[in-house]
Design a protein around this motif. Structure first.
Motif, PDB file in Angstrom:
ATOM      1  N   GLY A 107       0.834  -1.190   0.000  1.00  0.00           N
ATOM      2  CA  GLY A 107       0.000   0.000   0.000  1.00  0.00           C
ATOM      3  C   GLY A 107       0.873   1.245   0.000  1.00  0.00           C
ATOM      4  N   LYS A 108       0.363   2.303  -0.616  1.00  0.00           N
ATOM      5  CA  LYS A 108       1.079   3.578  -0.621  1.00  0.00           C
ATOM      6  C   LYS A 108       0.605   4.411   0.552  1.00  0.00           C
ATOM      7  CE  LYS A 108       1.504   3.910  -5.642  1.00  0.00           C
ATOM      8  NZ  LYS A 108       1.080   4.707  -6.800  1.00  0.00           N
ATOM      9  N   PRO A 109       1.465   5.159   1.180  1.00  0.00           N
ATOM     10  CA  PRO A 109       2.910   5.197   0.915  1.00  0.00           C
ATOM     11  C   PRO A 109       3.556   3.925   1.445  1.00  0.00           C
ATOM     12  CG  PRO A 109       2.393   6.565   2.805  1.00  0.00           C
ATOM     13  CD  PRO A 109       1.082   6.043   2.280  1.00  0.00           C
ATOM     14  N   TYR A 110       4.406   3.337   0.638  1.00  0.00           N
ATOM     15  CA  TYR A 110       5.046   2.087   1.038  1.00  0.00           C
ATOM     16  C   TYR A 110       6.377   2.356   1.721  1.00  0.00           C
ATOM     17  CZ  TYR A 110       6.435   2.928  -3.829  1.00  0.00           C
ATOM     18  OH  TYR A 110       6.827   3.506  -5.001  1.00  0.00           O
ATOM     19  N   ASP A 111       6.778   1.383   2.508  1.00  0.00           N
ATOM     20  CA  ASP A 111       8.064   1.435   3.201  1.00  0.00           C
ATOM     21  C   ASP A 111       9.136   1.026   2.184  1.00  0.00           C
ATOM     22  OD1 ASP A 111      10.412   0.659   4.597  1.00  0.00           O
ATOM     23  OD2 ASP A 111       9.251   0.232   6.395  1.00  0.00           O
ATOM     24  N   GLU A 112       9.991   1.948   1.809  1.00  0.00           N
ATOM     25  CA  GLU A 112      10.987   1.679   0.770  1.00  0.00           C
ATOM     26  C   GLU A 112      11.915   0.526   1.148  1.00  0.00           C
ATOM     27  OE1 GLU A 112      12.982   5.133  -0.724  1.00  0.00           O
ATOM     28  OE2 GLU A 112      11.079   6.137  -1.175  1.00  0.00           O
ATOM     29  N   ARG A 113      12.213   0.386   2.431  1.00  0.00           N
ATOM     30  CA  ARG A 113      13.074  -0.725   2.865  1.00  0.00           C
ATOM     31  C   ARG A 113      12.393  -2.061   2.611  1.00  0.00           C
ATOM     32  NH1 ARG A 113      13.587   1.024   8.747  1.00  0.00           N
ATOM     33  NH2 ARG A 113      11.521   1.591   8.084  1.00  0.00           N
ATOM     34  N   GLN A 114      11.096  -2.125   2.857  1.00  0.00           N
ATOM     35  CA  GLN A 114      10.350  -3.370   2.632  1.00  0.00           C
ATOM     36  C   GLN A 114      10.281  -3.693   1.138  1.00  0.00           C
ATOM     37  OE1 GLN A 114       7.711  -5.123   4.774  1.00  0.00           O
ATOM     38  NE2 GLN A 114       8.791  -4.520   6.610  1.00  0.00           N
ATOM     39  N   VAL A 115      10.035  -2.672   0.319  1.00  0.00           N
ATOM     40  CA  VAL A 115       9.980  -2.887  -1.127  1.00  0.00           C
ATOM     41  C   VAL A 115      11.349  -3.335  -1.635  1.00  0.00           C
ATOM     42  CG1 VAL A 115       9.592  -1.806  -3.377  1.00  0.00           C
ATOM     43  CG2 VAL A 115       8.064  -1.276  -1.458  1.00  0.00           C
ATOM     44  N   THR A 116      12.409  -2.690  -1.161  1.00  0.00           N
ATOM     45  CA  THR A 116      13.769  -3.066  -1.567  1.00  0.00           C
ATOM     46  C   THR A 116      14.062  -4.511  -1.189  1.00  0.00           C
ATOM     47  OG1 THR A 116      14.572  -0.796  -1.413  1.00  0.00           O
ATOM     48  CG2 THR A 116      16.223  -2.542  -1.237  1.00  0.00           C
ATOM     49  N   LYS A 117      13.675  -4.886   0.010  1.00  0.00           N
ATOM     50  CA  LYS A 117      13.876  -6.270   0.468  1.00  0.00           C
ATOM     51  C   LYS A 117      13.139  -7.253  -0.448  1.00  0.00           C
ATOM     52  CE  LYS A 117      13.263  -9.133   4.590  1.00  0.00           C
ATOM     53  NZ  LYS A 117      12.767  -9.168   5.974  1.00  0.00           N
ATOM     54  N   GLU A 118      11.907  -6.908  -0.825  1.00  0.00           N
ATOM     55  CA  GLU A 118      11.127  -7.784  -1.708  1.00  0.00           C
ATOM     56  C   GLU A 118      11.728  -7.831  -3.110  1.00  0.00           C
ATOM     57  OE1 GLU A 118       7.873 -10.423  -2.664  1.00  0.00           O
ATOM     58  OE2 GLU A 118       9.191 -10.000  -0.976  1.00  0.00           O
ATOM     59  N   LEU A 119      12.207  -6.701  -3.622  1.00  0.00           N
ATOM     60  CA  LEU A 119      12.880  -6.700  -4.926  1.00  0.00           C
ATOM     61  C   LEU A 119      14.076  -7.645  -4.920  1.00  0.00           C
ATOM     62  CD1 LEU A 119      12.818  -2.878  -5.719  1.00  0.00           C
ATOM     63  CD2 LEU A 119      11.728  -4.664  -7.108  1.00  0.00           C
ATOM     64  N   HIS A 120      14.881  -7.585  -3.855  1.00  0.00           N
ATOM     65  CA  HIS A 120      16.052  -8.459  -3.763  1.00  0.00           C
ATOM     66  C   HIS A 120      15.657  -9.923  -3.631  1.00  0.00           C
ATOM     67  CE1 HIS A 120      19.357  -5.623  -3.897  1.00  0.00           C
ATOM     68  NE2 HIS A 120      18.574  -4.784  -3.228  1.00  0.00           N
ATOM     69  N   ARG A 121      14.580 -10.195  -2.879  1.00  0.00           N
ATOM     70  CA  ARG A 121      14.111 -11.580  -2.753  1.00  0.00           C
ATOM     71  C   ARG A 121      13.667 -12.108  -4.114  1.00  0.00           C
ATOM     72  NH1 ARG A 121      10.014 -14.717  -2.957  1.00  0.00           N
ATOM     73  NH2 ARG A 121       8.556 -13.049  -3.454  1.00  0.00           N
ATOM     74  N   MET A 122      12.892 -11.307  -4.826  1.00  0.00           N
ATOM     75  CA  MET A 122      12.399 -11.719  -6.143  1.00  0.00           C
ATOM     76  C   MET A 122      13.548 -11.908  -7.129  1.00  0.00           C
ATOM     77  SD  MET A 122       8.970  -9.460  -6.631  1.00  0.00           S
ATOM     78  CE  MET A 122       7.399 -10.039  -5.982  1.00  0.00           C
ATOM     79  N   ALA A 123      14.523 -11.017  -7.090  1.00  0.00           N
ATOM     80  CA  ALA A 123      15.674 -11.136  -7.990  1.00  0.00           C
ATOM     81  C   ALA A 123      16.460 -12.401  -7.705  1.00  0.00           C
ATOM     82  CB  ALA A 123      16.573  -9.910  -7.871  1.00  0.00           C
ATOM     83  N   ALA A 124      16.602 -12.764  -6.435  1.00  0.00           N
ATOM     84  CA  ALA A 124      17.322 -13.994  -6.072  1.00  0.00           C
ATOM     85  C   ALA A 124      16.582 -15.218  -6.596  1.00  0.00           C
ATOM     86  CB  ALA A 124      17.497 -14.081  -4.559  1.00  0.00           C
ATOM     87  N   VAL A 125      15.259 -15.213  -6.491  1.00  0.00           N
ATOM     88  CA  VAL A 125      14.462 -16.331  -7.014  1.00  0.00           C
ATOM     89  C   VAL A 125      14.592 -16.389  -8.530  1.00  0.00           C
ATOM     90  CG1 VAL A 125      12.113 -17.236  -7.292  1.00  0.00           C
ATOM     91  CG2 VAL A 125      12.854 -16.342  -5.069  1.00  0.00           C
ATOM     92  N   ALA A 126      14.507 -15.239  -9.185  1.00  0.00           N
ATOM     93  CA  ALA A 126      14.632 -15.190 -10.645  1.00  0.00           C
ATOM     94  C   ALA A 126      16.000 -15.699 -11.086  1.00  0.00           C
ATOM     95  CB  ALA A 126      14.405 -13.764 -11.150  1.00  0.00           C
ATOM     96  N   GLN A 127      17.034 -15.368 -10.337  1.00  0.00           N
ATOM     97  CA  GLN A 127      18.390 -15.829 -10.663  1.00  0.00           C
ATOM     98  C   GLN A 127      18.470 -17.346 -10.623  1.00  0.00           C
ATOM     99  OE1 GLN A 127      21.039 -14.132 -11.718  1.00  0.00           O
ATOM    100  NE2 GLN A 127      22.300 -15.950 -11.791  1.00  0.00           N
ATOM    101  N   ARG A 128      17.805 -17.956  -9.637  1.00  0.00           N
ATOM    102  CA  ARG A 128      17.799 -19.422  -9.538  1.00  0.00           C
ATOM    103  C   ARG A 128      16.989 -20.034 -10.685  1.00  0.00           C
ATOM    104  NH1 ARG A 128      17.146 -18.173  -4.048  1.00  0.00           N
ATOM    105  NH2 ARG A 128      14.923 -18.671  -4.124  1.00  0.00           N
TER     106      ARG A 128
END
Length: 133
Positions: A107-128
């Protein structure tokens, strides 16, 4: 089709409000990703059809011209199953959002740290899932 040319994961940011899109692109880039921009779902689909290196789509729900972020998320899940999806909205509560499998909502306004954490999690899964990207 445009092929990957580097090793930073690419995130497609879909947001119709220019200032919010600029802020989201900044967040994505500050998190260590390359960002592509689309002003609506129609433009996002054109970009997705022309590239093979996008691993995450970061989309707002409320957008003009008929295809909102939820319809875009469903379309992405159907046509490009490996792409991870983050959906955002300042007008919809998370309990009212029916996300496709493997998608996240903020939800907006979103916590940028949480979004960043999720981006990194998704990128790690995509890499695998697709080594070498």
């Amino acid at each position: 089709m445009i092929q990957p040319s580097h090793h930073r994961p690419i995130v497609l940011v879909v947001e119709d409000e220019p200032l919010l899109r600029m802020a989201a692109v900044g967040l994505v880039e500050d998190a260590g990703f390359d960002a592509l921009e689309a002003c609506d779902a129609t433009e996002a689909v054109r970009i997705l059809e022309s590239r093979t290196d996008i691993r995450i789509v970061f989309t707002d729900i409320d957008m003009p011209r008929g295809i909102d972020g939820m319809k875009l998320a469903a379309l992405i899940r159907d046509r490009w199953p490996p792409i991870h999806i983050i959906v955002t909205s300042g007008h919809v509560a998370d309990r009212n959002v029916r996300l496709p499998v493997d998608a996240s909502f903020f939800g907006k306004p979103y916590d940028e740290r949480q979004v960043t954490k999720e981006l990194h999690r998704m990128a790690a899964v995509a890499q695998r899932e697709v080594p070498g990207l």
